[in-house]
Design a protein around this motif. Structure first.
Motif, PDB file in Angstrom:
ATOM      1  N   GLY A  91       2.433 -11.486  -7.561  1.00 43.83           N
ATOM      2  CA  GLY A  91       2.761 -10.585  -6.874  1.00 43.83           C
ATOM      3  C   GLY A  91       3.637 -11.329  -5.426  1.00 43.83           C
ATOM      4  N   SER A  94       3.626  -8.931   1.327  1.00 42.97           N
ATOM      5  CA  SER A  94       3.840  -7.521   1.694  1.00 42.97           C
ATOM      6  C   SER A  94       3.855  -7.554   3.320  1.00 42.97           C
ATOM      7  N   GLU A 104       1.873   1.727   7.546  1.00 37.70           N
ATOM      8  CA  GLU A 104       0.264   2.162   6.911  1.00 37.70           C
ATOM      9  C   GLU A 104       0.629   2.085   5.512  1.00 37.70           C
ATOM     10  N   ASP A 105       1.549   2.658   4.967  1.00 33.10           N
ATOM     11  CA  ASP A 105       1.381   2.603   3.251  1.00 33.10           C
ATOM     12  C   ASP A 105       1.073   1.078   2.858  1.00 33.10           C
ATOM     13  N   ASN A 106       1.668   0.086   3.381  1.00 29.59           N
ATOM     14  CA  ASN A 106       1.570  -1.167   2.836  1.00 29.59           C
ATOM     15  C   ASN A 106       0.157  -1.857   3.159  1.00 29.59           C
ATOM     16  N   LYS A 108      -2.496   0.290   3.166  1.00 31.42           N
ATOM     17  CA  LYS A 108      -3.255   0.925   2.129  1.00 31.42           C
ATOM     18  C   LYS A 108      -3.192   0.117   0.933  1.00 31.42           C
ATOM     19  N   LYS A 109      -1.958  -0.251   0.480  1.00 32.17           N
ATOM     20  CA  LYS A 109      -1.722  -0.808  -0.918  1.00 32.17           C
ATOM     21  C   LYS A 109      -2.549  -2.084  -0.923  1.00 32.17           C
ATOM     22  N   ASN A 110      -2.749  -2.716   0.095  1.00 30.53           N
ATOM     23  CA  ASN A 110      -3.609  -4.138   0.255  1.00 30.53           C
ATOM     24  C   ASN A 110      -4.623  -3.858   0.494  1.00 30.53           C
ATOM     25  N   ASN A 111      -5.427  -2.659   0.489  1.00 33.56           N
ATOM     26  CA  ASN A 111      -6.772  -2.349   0.930  1.00 33.56           C
ATOM     27  C   ASN A 111      -7.103  -3.008   2.138  1.00 33.56           C
TER      28      ASN A 111
END
Length: 235
Positions: A91, A94, A104-106, A108-111
């Protein structure tokens, strides 16, 4: 005799793990990534069985240790040669904060929650998230942070620069002699500009190991040949 047998096996397992760690290198110890984490867990489990489980043949355990050691070693060499394979396997970092704004989306993608982000910032002695210009979650799970320009330590070089210039995020342009076309396009950097910068220094793309446009807009270049007579390597 059973106690002595376990003692010998345990000591042997310890020695074998020390040798494996030495073979895999310092990078495994300092900056563990996905495949190194998996390898460490598996090798630890095999070594534990090597030490205490006398029902499993020693030869079988040694074969397992050898297979995972060789696999990890080969992968590390492939990562040096093929950057895209490394990115696909491990990977990429981020961006969690860009230009002072939380993505915020990033998260969420990384929990990752805002609480955990603030926790990692506090561990870097940053208690006000408004002080952050950029924050990246590295592939090893650590957070890299760049403070806003007005909050960064002042150096003599800074005093000589124009204080009105906005801070920029460093942009990688060449890695291991290969031009990063996507970085050029996404950041609107003409390829002709990069090549002219190299030409003005009497260099070609093939001579460059690493090139990055730094936050002050200047091009940093590192060649394959560093022209160091006695490079430092602390063992």
């Amino acid at each position: 005799m059973d106690h002595l047998y376990i003692l010998i096996r345990s000591f042997s397992a310890f020695v074998v793990l020390i040798l494996i760690a030495r073979i895999l290198g310092k990078q495994t110890l300092s900056n563990m990534n996905f495949h190194e984490f998996v390898t460490a867990v598996i090798l630890g489990a095999i070594a534990a069985n090597f030490a205490f489980n006398d029902k499993i043949q020693v030869s079988h355990l040694l074969i397992s240790l050898s297979v995972f050691t060789v696999t990890s070693f080969v992968l590390s060499k492939l990562f040096l040669k093929f950057r895209k394979f490394k990115m696909w396997t491990e990977g990429t970092p981020s961006v969690l904060i860009e230009g002072g704004f939380i993505l915020e989306d990033n998260l969420k993608k990384n929990n990752m929650t805002l609480d955990s982000l603030n926790q990692q910032l506090r561990q870097k002695e940053i208690f006000n998230i408004n002080d952050v210009e950029y924050a990246l979650l590295e592939i090893n799970g650590k957070l890299s942070v760049q403070k806003k320009k007005e909050l960064q330590p002042v150096t003599l070089k800074d005093l000589r620069m124009n204080a009105g210039k906005a801070a920029q995020f460093p942009i990688e342009l060449i890695i291991d002699g290969k031009l990063l076309e996507e970085s050029l396009v996404s950041n609107n950097i003409p390829k002709s500009w990069l090549l002219s910068q190299l030409k003005s220094r009497g260099k070609k793309q093939e001579d460059i190991f690493y090139a990055v446009k730094s936050s002050n807009g200047q091009l940093y270049v590192d060649e394959y040949r560093d022209h160091l007579k006695h490079p430092i390597d602390v063992e």
